[in-house]
Design an enzyme around this catalytic site. Structure first.
Site, PDB file in Angstrom:
ATOM      1  N   CYS A 168      36.526  53.499   5.680  1.00  0.00           N
ATOM      2  CA  CYS A 168      37.439  52.837   6.616  1.00  0.00           C
ATOM      3  C   CYS A 168      36.682  52.550   7.912  1.00  0.00           C
ATOM      4  CB  CYS A 168      38.685  53.682   6.854  1.00  0.00           C
ATOM      5  SG  CYS A 168      38.466  55.057   7.999  1.00  0.00           S
ATOM      6  N   CYS A 187      31.892  40.142  22.769  1.00  0.00           N
ATOM      7  CA  CYS A 187      33.070  39.334  22.951  1.00  0.00           C
ATOM      8  C   CYS A 187      32.845  37.839  23.002  1.00  0.00           C
ATOM      9  CB  CYS A 187      33.762  39.811  24.197  1.00  0.00           C
ATOM     10  SG  CYS A 187      35.365  39.153  24.313  1.00  0.00           S
ATOM     11  N   ASP A 241      51.037  38.168  18.281  1.00  0.00           N
ATOM     12  CA  ASP A 241      50.037  37.757  19.269  1.00  0.00           C
ATOM     13  C   ASP A 241      50.600  37.914  20.665  1.00  0.00           C
ATOM     14  OD1 ASP A 241      47.239  36.036  19.222  1.00  0.00           O
ATOM     15  OD2 ASP A 241      48.422  35.722  21.045  1.00  0.00           O
ATOM     16  N   PHE A 271      38.317  46.125  19.363  1.00  0.00           N
ATOM     17  CA  PHE A 271      38.244  47.262  18.433  1.00  0.00           C
ATOM     18  C   PHE A 271      39.324  48.307  18.681  1.00  0.00           C
ATOM     19  CE2 PHE A 271      34.048  45.521  17.486  1.00  0.00           C
ATOM     20  CZ  PHE A 271      34.076  45.616  16.097  1.00  0.00           C
TER      21      PHE A 271
HETATM   22 ZN   LIG Z   1      37.375  56.821   7.048  1.00  0.00          ZN
END
Ligand SMILES: [Zn+2]
Lengths: 341, 67
Positions: free
Chosen positions: A168, A183, A57, A129
């Site tokens: 993914c 946010c 962090d 992101f």
């Molecule tokens: Zn992918």
């Protein structure tokens, strides 16, 4: 040796049992982010007896964290303790048998390359992101599961990404909100954190104890205030030409030039700057700053904080600085250079 | 017409004919959405072709970033 009494109720739970408990003890989980989601995940996994946790962090504890970030106390807030450190202190009280590595810094490529190969899975507890896409590609590269989780207001969403099995995050890239605007201008209630974490941690327990068949396999979202719960089968969204998970993969999110030198922190009126130089001697900087009588200084072993004009600047040992009081990256850089050279 | 959205019943106006119309009706047009219509996941270009009928089930998920 396992302390069987400590884990008695969990061992009684048949899908885990003694074997599962031993597997947990042998496991290493990387938790990226030690805010609301990270605090809660880390506590649950430490109590469950996961043998080794690594927490990363970049931030320190502030008053507005205490409403939902369960590992932190008023003392941590007063001492501006870095979240990773404060989390480690509390977790060691909760379960002293767990090895906890606390890293104060950005979850950046070189660091993740070191840790990810040794981890069994990665829990996403970040707030942006850019980092998630980086985690995604690292996880694909080293063939590790990672568990996406995110919260805002009373809404939460989670999905377990399995290498070579599920889509993914890069496959789902068109669904990522463009500006990250979700946010926290609309705030958050604490129970939604627990709701996402309960899903993430349960998925982690299934994976770590060899219960893959019990995984959800679905994209899950819910809104606790609106009493909504939604699950979608997203296998159809796996892309045959995905640059992160297909045979033609090139891991675009691991390209060094995509690294951010500065970033506006989520809803915080704060800019993080990451200058070229790395380690910083905080005592040296403090001595320099003290020559200016206008400046109010605070120092602990991990960071230096000072107020000047309408800004508050926090400098970490790894050379990063948080400039509070602006969302303008150029203004933040100017303030930084004025006081820190 | 009554449909199910994210598990709850929703009465929509007669002029809401397809998924695209539903997104506008719910004022969600600014967000990138993952949508399942009667257990069929839709690509964005299919939103106008996916005709809604009474009793249809629609699931809508959007990504958020906070942690
Ligand atoms: Zn992918």
């Amino acid at each position: 040796m396992l302390e069987t009494n400590r884990y008695h109720r969990q061992i009684l739970f048949a899908p885990i049992g003694e074997n599962g408990q031993e597997k947990l003890n042998q496991s290493h989980v990387l938790i990226v982010g030690a805010g609301a989601l990270g605090s809660s995940s880390a506590e649950a996994l430490a109590r469950a007896g996961v043998g080794h946790l690594t927490l990363i962090d970049r931030d320190y504890v502030e008053e507005s964290n205490l409403q939902r970030q369960q590992l932190f106390s008023e003392k941590d807030m007063k001492q501006k303790t870095p979240k990773a450190i404060a989390a480690k202190q509390r977790l060691s009280e909760v379960n002293s048998h767990v090895r906890i590595d606390a890293i104060v810094g950005d979850a950046e490529i070189d660091l993740l390359r070191q840790i990810a190969p040794e981890a069994d899975l990665i829990i996403d507890a970040t707030d942006n992101f850019d980092t998630r896409l980086l985690l995604n590609d690292i996880a694909q590269k080293y063939q590790k599961p990672w568990i996406y989780g995110a919260v805002v207001a009373s809404y939460g969403v989670t999905f377990t990404v399995l290498p070579d099995k599920t889509p993914c995050l890069q496959c789902l890239q068109e669904y990522i909100p463009a500006n990250g605007a979700t946010c926290d201008s609309v705030g958050i209630i604490q129970p939604v954190v627990q709701r996402v974490v309960s899903q993430q941690v349960t998925e982690a327990l299934k994976l770590l104890t060899g219960n893959e068949a019990a995984l959800s396999g679905r994209l899950i979202s819910f809104d606790l205030w609106k009493n909504e719960h939604t699950e979608i089968e997203v296998d159809a969204l796996r892309k045959a030409d995905c640059p992160s998970c297909s045979e033609k993969r090139s891991y675009p999110n691991l390209a060094y030039d995509s690294r951010l030198k500065s970033a506006v922190l989520c809803g915080r009126n704060t800019v993080q700057l990451r200058p070229q130089r790395k380690q910083t001697d905080l005592d040296e900087v403090a001595k320099e700053l003290q020559k200016n009588k206008q400046i109010k200084l605070f120092q602990n072993p991990y960071l230096l904080s000072f107020e000047v004009d309408s800004f508050r600047i926090v400098l970490f040992q790894d050379g990063r600085a948080l400039v509070h009081g602006t969302m303008d990256q150029l203004e933040a850089k100017n303030v930084y250079h004025r006081y820190l050279g | 017409m009554k449909i199910m959205v994210n598990g709850n019943g929703l009465e929509v106006r007669e002029d809401v004919k397809h998924i695209k119309g539903l997104i506008d009706f719910l004022e969600l047009e600014d967000k990138p959405l993952i949508i399942e219509h009667n257990q069929q996941i839709l690509q964005k270009e299919e939103h106008e072709k996916a005709i809604l009928e009474n009793g249809d089930k629609v699931e809508i998920v959007h990504f958020v970033g906070g942690g």
